[in-house]
Structure formats: structure tokens, C-alpha cells
Enzyme design. Structure first.
Site, mmCIF file in Angstrom:
data_model
loop_
_atom_site.group_PDB
_atom_site.id
_atom_site.type_symbol
_atom_site.label_atom_id
_atom_site.label_comp_id
_atom_site.label_asym_id
_atom_site.label_seq_id
_atom_site.Cartn_x
_atom_site.Cartn_y
_atom_site.Cartn_z
ATOM 1 N N GLU A 33 34.434 4.890 66.487
ATOM 2 C CA GLU A 33 35.528 4.011 66.072
ATOM 3 C C GLU A 33 35.164 2.554 66.319
ATOM 4 O OE1 GLU A 33 40.074 3.371 67.614
ATOM 5 O OE2 GLU A 33 39.426 5.448 67.271
ATOM 6 N N ASP A 35 37.268 -1.222 66.060
ATOM 7 C CA ASP A 35 38.643 -1.710 65.915
ATOM 8 C C ASP A 35 38.742 -3.229 65.882
ATOM 9 O OD1 ASP A 35 39.723 0.901 66.132
ATOM 10 O OD2 ASP A 35 39.678 0.786 68.314
ATOM 11 N N GLU A 37 42.354 -5.190 66.402
ATOM 12 C CA GLU A 37 43.759 -4.865 66.650
ATOM 13 C C GLU A 37 44.526 -6.108 67.109
ATOM 14 O OE1 GLU A 37 43.703 -0.342 68.244
ATOM 15 O OE2 GLU A 37 42.738 -1.796 69.576
#
Length: 268
Positions: A33, A35, A37
Site C-alpha cells: 500500500e 498512501d 491521506e
């Protein structure tokens, strides 16, 4: 379609938002993953966001860095990009590189290496995201929306259920990707990244000795950068980067004046 290595570029105007590349639907226990955010906002305060990297299901070893933004992302579109190759990962905001993770052997499976898909979500993370969970989402302002435009996704496309890419089929795409301007941080862009981190980064897991007594192997520790942070990875008290820079300039001026006075006394 999923991609094995790639670059994603897009303009975004948002209220609350999270973007990620992930493969958790295919690799439930050992997913990768990447990210970007946004961490919620208190009216009148700077917007904050974080980048994160997971590899091989290493969700107990988060690699978060957190930053203030110099603009309001809900007012106008800005460009957010993630480069992911077999060699490195670079996060960009408006063409400025803000973080690079360089792969090395010590990372092992913690470096994302399996095919991933692109997701964009709005979700309630107010148990931790806004000032450590101090402020909760106010649903009186719902519905929450985000808008995207000019999405670009380059890479080696594969079938989502294919768990490992065909290295021969992807080699040409990988070579092309790694040759692009955005895949290489030039001295000029590295200076821009250093300025961004000096001004806006307020947490780095690389300096969080409480959480990680042994510094993670991918961390390229900058001694000048490190001295601004406590052993929790957060800026020292009153330690905005701009304030510290002003204090350092003031100290240099005082030393310079003291040296000048000393020279004058010697001449007498």
C-alpha cells in the site's frame, strides 16, 4: 486493471480524502500500500496530510510522514503524484518531490513489490486523524465530496487476479518509466524537497525512536533535519521550522557581532 510499478498523476479538489494504491483485495494478509491521506481540518488551521508505505502486510510497521499544507486543498485543484518503481518511490505535490523511499536489500518484503490498484476514498478516521482524535467529524456538513480531473496512470497493466507480473512483458514499460524526468530527483528538485521538508514536515517515523528504537533500514537520516525533532518523531516544542530558522539566523548575527567587537578591542 492493476499495475506493476507506475506513476499516478491527478488534480484534486476535496473536503476529506484519501488516495492509495493497494492490493488488499487480492493479498488479504500480505498486501502492499502507498498512501496520501488528508487528516481532517479545523477551520482556520493549516490543512495536514500524511504519506505512508506498507509492504507485504507490514501494517504494524507504519512508515508515516506528516506535513502541513501551504494551501487550502478544498478551494482549488492541485496535483498529487506517486511514482512507484522497483528502485524507489517518490511522492509529489504540485511537481515538488516531498518524500523519497529508496529500495534496499535490508527492507526485504517491506518494499511494495506486488501489483496494486488505485483507490480514492472518503472515510471517517476521526478516532485518530484530526489532532490525534480530539476532533470528530461533524455530519451536519454531509454529504462530503471530492472532485478529480486530469487523471494519468502509467505503468505495466495486468489482470487484477494475476498475483505476479510477467517480468518480460513489463521490462520495456519499467525501463521507459524509470527514464522519465519525474523518476529522477535532480539537484534542483532535491533542494526543493529539502525546503518543503524544512518548512512543512512535522512528524517522521524515521526520527521516532520511541516507536522504532532501531531506525528502519530505508531511512536516510539527515542530521540537520533530525535535530529539529524529539525522540517521538515530532517537532520540538515551539519548533516550527521557520521559527527555528529565524532563531539560527539570530544566533549567527549575535556571533558575528561578538566577533566584530572582539576584533575592534584587539585593534585598540
Amino acid at each position: 486493471m492493476a499495475a506493476a510499478n507506475g506513476i499516478e498523476l491527478f488534480y484534486l479538489c476535496l473536503v476529506l480524502w484519501s488516495n492509495q494504491t493497494s492490493n488488499g483485495d487480492v493479498f488479504e494478509k500480505n498486501h502492499d500500500e502507498l498512501d496520501i491521506e488528508f487528516l481532517g481540518n479545523i477551520e482556520g488551521k493549516p490543512w495536514r496530510f500524511q504519506t505512508n508505505v506498507y509492504g507485504n502486510g507490514s501494517t504494524n510497521r507504519g512508515r508515516e510522514e506528516r506535513y502541513n499544507l501551504w494551501f487550502d486543498p478544498s478551494k482549488e485543484f492541485h496535483r498529487y503524484s506517486i511514482l512507484w518503481t522497483a528502485k524507489n518511490i517518490i511522492f509529489y505535490v504540485d511537481e515538488v518531490p516531498i518524500r523519497e523511499v529508496v529500495r534496499n536489500d535490508a527492507m526485504g518484503g517491506d518494499y511494495p513489490s506486488k501489483p496494486m490498484s488505485l483507490y480514492a476514498t472518503i472515510w471517517d478516521a476521526s478516532s485518530w486523524a484530526t489532532n490525534g482524535g480530539k476532533y470528530k467529524v461533524n455530519y451536519e456538513y454531509a454529504p462530503f465530496t471530492s472532485e478529480f480531473k486530469d487523471l494519468v496512470l502509467d505503468g505495466c497493466a495486468i489482470d487484477p487476479i494475476q498475483k505476479s507480473p510477467n517480468s518480460t512483458a513489463c521490462s520495456e514499460t519499467d525501463t521507459w518509466l524509470e527514464s522519465r524526468d519525474y523518476a529522477i530527483i535532480t539537484p534542483k528538485s532535491r533542494s526543493a524537497m529539502r525546503r518543503f521538508r524544512q518548512r512543512y514536515m512535522y512528524y517522521s517515523y524515521c526520527y521516532d525512536n520511541v516507536r522504532y528504537p532501531i531506525t528502519p533500514p530505508e531511512c536516510a537520516v539527515d542530521s540537520n533535519e533530525k535535530q529539529r525533532f524529539r525522540n517521538t518523531g515530532r517537532l520540538r516544542f515551539g519548533g516550527s521550522h521557520r521559527k527555528q530558522a529565524r532563531m539560527e539566523r539570530a544566533r549567527r548575527k549575535r556571533r558575528s557581532r561578538a566577533a566584530s567587537v572582539s576584533d575592534d578591542q584587539t585593534d585598540m
